[in-house]
Design a protein around this motif. Sequence first.
Motif, PDB file in Angstrom:
ATOM      1  N   HIS A 120       0.857  -1.187   0.000  1.00 11.33           N
ATOM      2  CA  HIS A 120       0.000   0.000   0.000  1.00 11.33           C
ATOM      3  C   HIS A 120       0.890   1.233   0.000  1.00 11.33           C
ATOM      4  O   HIS A 120       1.703   1.426   0.900  1.00 11.33           O
ATOM      5  CB  HIS A 120      -0.909   0.011   1.224  1.00 11.33           C
ATOM      6  N   GLY A 121       0.752   2.080  -1.023  1.00  7.06           N
ATOM      7  CA  GLY A 121       1.584   3.267  -1.150  1.00  7.06           C
ATOM      8  C   GLY A 121       0.891   4.509  -0.623  1.00  7.06           C
ATOM      9  O   GLY A 121      -0.292   4.726  -0.860  1.00  7.06           O
ATOM     10  N   ASP A 122       1.674   5.354   0.094  1.00  4.61           N
ATOM     11  CA  ASP A 122       1.177   6.633   0.586  1.00  4.61           C
ATOM     12  C   ASP A 122       1.312   7.666  -0.530  1.00  4.61           C
ATOM     13  O   ASP A 122       2.424   7.888  -1.027  1.00  4.61           O
ATOM     14  CB  ASP A 122       1.984   7.068   1.813  1.00  4.61           C
ATOM     15  N   PRO A 123       0.212   8.316  -0.969  1.00  9.54           N
ATOM     16  CA  PRO A 123       0.311   9.292  -2.062  1.00  9.54           C
ATOM     17  C   PRO A 123       1.304  10.417  -1.785  1.00  9.54           C
ATOM     18  O   PRO A 123       2.034  10.847  -2.677  1.00  9.54           O
ATOM     19  CB  PRO A 123      -1.127   9.824  -2.190  1.00  9.54           C
ATOM     20  N   GLN A 124       1.357  10.879  -0.522  1.00  9.63           N
ATOM     21  CA  GLN A 124       2.287  11.954  -0.193  1.00  9.63           C
ATOM     22  C   GLN A 124       3.732  11.478  -0.305  1.00  9.63           C
ATOM     23  O   GLN A 124       4.605  12.201  -0.798  1.00  9.63           O
ATOM     24  CB  GLN A 124       2.009  12.462   1.229  1.00  9.63           C
ATOM     25  N   ALA A 125       3.972  10.232   0.136  1.00  9.22           N
ATOM     26  CA  ALA A 125       5.324   9.691   0.025  1.00  9.22           C
ATOM     27  C   ALA A 125       5.721   9.516  -1.433  1.00  9.22           C
ATOM     28  O   ALA A 125       6.863   9.782  -1.823  1.00  9.22           O
ATOM     29  CB  ALA A 125       5.420   8.354   0.770  1.00  9.22           C
ATOM     30  N   VAL A 126       4.783   9.061  -2.254  1.00  7.17           N
ATOM     31  CA  VAL A 126       5.066   8.915  -3.691  1.00  7.17           C
ATOM     32  C   VAL A 126       5.380  10.272  -4.314  1.00  7.17           C
ATOM     33  O   VAL A 126       6.311  10.414  -5.129  1.00  7.17           O
ATOM     34  CB  VAL A 126       3.863   8.256  -4.397  1.00  7.17           C
ATOM     35  N   MET A 127       4.629  11.320  -3.927  1.00 10.55           N
ATOM     36  CA  MET A 127       4.871  12.657  -4.446  1.00 10.55           C
ATOM     37  C   MET A 127       6.244  13.174  -4.014  1.00 10.55           C
ATOM     38  O   MET A 127       6.975  13.782  -4.810  1.00 10.55           O
ATOM     39  CB  MET A 127       3.772  13.600  -3.967  1.00 10.55           C
ATOM     40  N   ASN A 128       6.615  12.918  -2.773  1.00 10.43           N
ATOM     41  CA  ASN A 128       7.927  13.357  -2.287  1.00 10.43           C
ATOM     42  C   ASN A 128       9.050  12.667  -3.039  1.00 10.43           C
ATOM     43  O   ASN A 128      10.056  13.297  -3.392  1.00 10.43           O
ATOM     44  CB  ASN A 128       8.047  13.087  -0.787  1.00 10.43           C
ATOM     45  N   ARG A 129       8.901  11.366  -3.284  1.00 12.22           N
ATOM     46  CA  ARG A 129       9.928  10.645  -4.041  1.00 12.22           C
ATOM     47  C   ARG A 129      10.035  11.189  -5.455  1.00 12.22           C
ATOM     48  O   ARG A 129      11.131  11.311  -6.015  1.00 12.22           O
ATOM     49  CB  ARG A 129       9.613   9.146  -4.060  1.00 12.22           C
ATOM     50  N   SER A 130       8.891  11.554  -6.042  1.00 13.51           N
ATOM     51  CA  SER A 130       8.907  12.110  -7.388  1.00 13.51           C
ATOM     52  C   SER A 130       9.634  13.450  -7.414  1.00 13.51           C
ATOM     53  O   SER A 130      10.407  13.735  -8.337  1.00 13.51           O
ATOM     54  CB  SER A 130       7.472  12.261  -7.896  1.00 13.51           C
ATOM     55  N   ARG A 131       9.399  14.284  -6.396  1.00 14.77           N
ATOM     56  CA  ARG A 131      10.081  15.581  -6.340  1.00 14.77           C
ATOM     57  C   ARG A 131      11.577  15.411  -6.157  1.00 14.77           C
ATOM     58  O   ARG A 131      12.373  16.139  -6.764  1.00 14.77           O
ATOM     59  CB  ARG A 131       9.491  16.404  -5.196  1.00 14.77           C
ATOM     60  N   VAL A 132      11.968  14.467  -5.320  1.00 15.08           N
ATOM     61  CA  VAL A 132      13.398  14.223  -5.120  1.00 15.08           C
ATOM     62  C   VAL A 132      14.055  13.785  -6.426  1.00 15.08           C
ATOM     63  O   VAL A 132      15.165  14.228  -6.775  1.00 15.08           O
ATOM     64  CB  VAL A 132      13.599  13.162  -4.019  1.00 15.08           C
ATOM     65  N   LYS A 133      13.372  12.926  -7.180  1.00 16.28           N
ATOM     66  CA  LYS A 133      13.920  12.493  -8.468  1.00 16.28           C
ATOM     67  C   LYS A 133      14.054  13.670  -9.420  1.00 16.28           C
ATOM     68  O   LYS A 133      15.046  13.781 -10.154  1.00 16.28           O
ATOM     69  CB  LYS A 133      13.013  11.418  -9.072  1.00 16.28           C
ATOM     70  N   ASP A 134      13.059  14.586  -9.416  1.00 16.15           N
ATOM     71  CA  ASP A 134      13.134  15.761 -10.290  1.00 16.15           C
ATOM     72  C   ASP A 134      14.329  16.644  -9.922  1.00 16.15           C
ATOM     73  O   ASP A 134      15.032  17.157 -10.805  1.00 16.15           O
ATOM     74  CB  ASP A 134      11.836  16.570 -10.202  1.00 16.15           C
ATOM     75  N   VAL A 135      14.559  16.831  -8.610  1.00 16.50           N
ATOM     76  CA  VAL A 135      15.687  17.645  -8.180  1.00 16.50           C
ATOM     77  C   VAL A 135      17.009  17.009  -8.582  1.00 16.50           C
ATOM     78  O   VAL A 135      17.936  17.686  -9.044  1.00 16.50           O
ATOM     79  CB  VAL A 135      15.621  17.858  -6.645  1.00 16.50           C
ATOM     80  N   ILE A 136      17.107  15.696  -8.430  1.00 14.94           N
ATOM     81  CA  ILE A 136      18.346  15.003  -8.810  1.00 14.94           C
ATOM     82  C   ILE A 136      18.598  15.132 -10.301  1.00 14.94           C
ATOM     83  O   ILE A 136      19.737  15.379 -10.746  1.00 14.94           O
ATOM     84  CB  ILE A 136      18.255  13.519  -8.384  1.00 14.94           C
ATOM     85  N   ILE A 137      17.548  14.992 -11.106  1.00 18.68           N
ATOM     86  CA  ILE A 137      17.707  15.127 -12.560  1.00 18.68           C
ATOM     87  C   ILE A 137      18.151  16.539 -12.916  1.00 18.68           C
ATOM     88  O   ILE A 137      19.024  16.755 -13.783  1.00 18.68           O
ATOM     89  CB  ILE A 137      16.386  14.765 -13.265  1.00 18.68           C
ATOM     90  N   PHE A 138      17.573  17.562 -12.243  1.00 19.24           N
ATOM     91  CA  PHE A 138      17.954  18.946 -12.506  1.00 19.24           C
ATOM     92  C   PHE A 138      19.417  19.190 -12.153  1.00 19.24           C
ATOM     93  O   PHE A 138      20.163  19.825 -12.915  1.00 19.24           O
ATOM     94  CB  PHE A 138      17.049  19.890 -11.708  1.00 19.24           C
ATOM     95  N   LEU A 139      19.854  18.683 -10.994  1.00 16.47           N
ATOM     96  CA  LEU A 139      21.249  18.864 -10.586  1.00 16.47           C
ATOM     97  C   LEU A 139      22.203  18.173 -11.553  1.00 16.47           C
ATOM     98  O   LEU A 139      23.274  18.706 -11.878  1.00 16.47           O
ATOM     99  CB  LEU A 139      21.443  18.332  -9.169  1.00 16.47           C
ATOM    100  N   GLN A 140      21.826  17.003 -12.018  1.00 17.36           N
ATOM    101  CA  GLN A 140      22.680  16.295 -12.974  1.00 17.36           C
ATOM    102  C   GLN A 140      22.820  17.093 -14.269  1.00 17.36           C
ATOM    103  O   GLN A 140      23.916  17.209 -14.827  1.00 17.36           O
ATOM    104  CB  GLN A 140      22.099  14.911 -13.265  1.00 17.36           C
ATOM    105  N   GLY A 141      21.702  17.668 -14.744  1.00 13.36           N
ATOM    106  CA  GLY A 141      21.770  18.492 -15.943  1.00 13.36           C
ATOM    107  C   GLY A 141      22.604  19.734 -15.735  1.00 13.36           C
ATOM    108  O   GLY A 141      23.387  20.134 -16.617  1.00 13.36           O
TER     109      GLY A 141
END
Length: 214
Positions: A120-141
């Motif tokens: 069972h996934g927590d929607p807020q936790a999924v959203m936080n993980r998605s934001r962290v991935k976006d930040v990592i992708i931005f930093l890599q670029g």
Amino acid sequence: MIYFLLSCSVIALMVITAEGQIQVFQKPRFYGVKTGRTVMIYCVASDPSLPARVEWLKADNYLDTQKTLKPNERTVMMEKTSKRNASITIKKVVIDDSGVYFCKLNETQGPGTELRVSRHGDPQAVMNRSRVKDVIIFLQGFLLILCIVVPLVQFFKLEKKEDADYEEPKDDHTYEGLEIEHCGDVYEEINAVAAQDADADADAVWEVESPDQE
């Protein structure tokens, strides 16, 4: 008496034949649920009026080895009756409950029901993980752009510096802008030296040794 025994034999043979030809169906054929849910699988015979022995088996996949299930505090098995189909109920399912469940009635096995349990996934936790991935992708670029731009800037700076080092010097006019009276004895010395050089050249040109002079 003979006819009575013959009739009983025919009836028994029909029962045995019908029991051997029983068909088994399972409902539903697939379950996909989250952890903590309760699932129920039904086992239906082609002839509900026939008595049947019920057995449940489980395998990780359809072609894997099957294991016989036993009832426990989370698994409840209901026997088949003339008014009720056989069923198995699994309470508060966990990840390990995933697999394929087979119903067997009188040695006739059903097609199987696949159960897949996911966390069972927590929607807020999924959203936080998605934001962290976006930040990592931005930093890599951003780091990739820096790795490209910084060497280019350094290269152009070095090239301009080399051009400045090899620039041709301008004419240096030492006495440019000086008045004649500010030059002191410079011009007098130049005139004296020039006169001496002229006399020396004149002597060198006109001094010719006569053949008679020996």
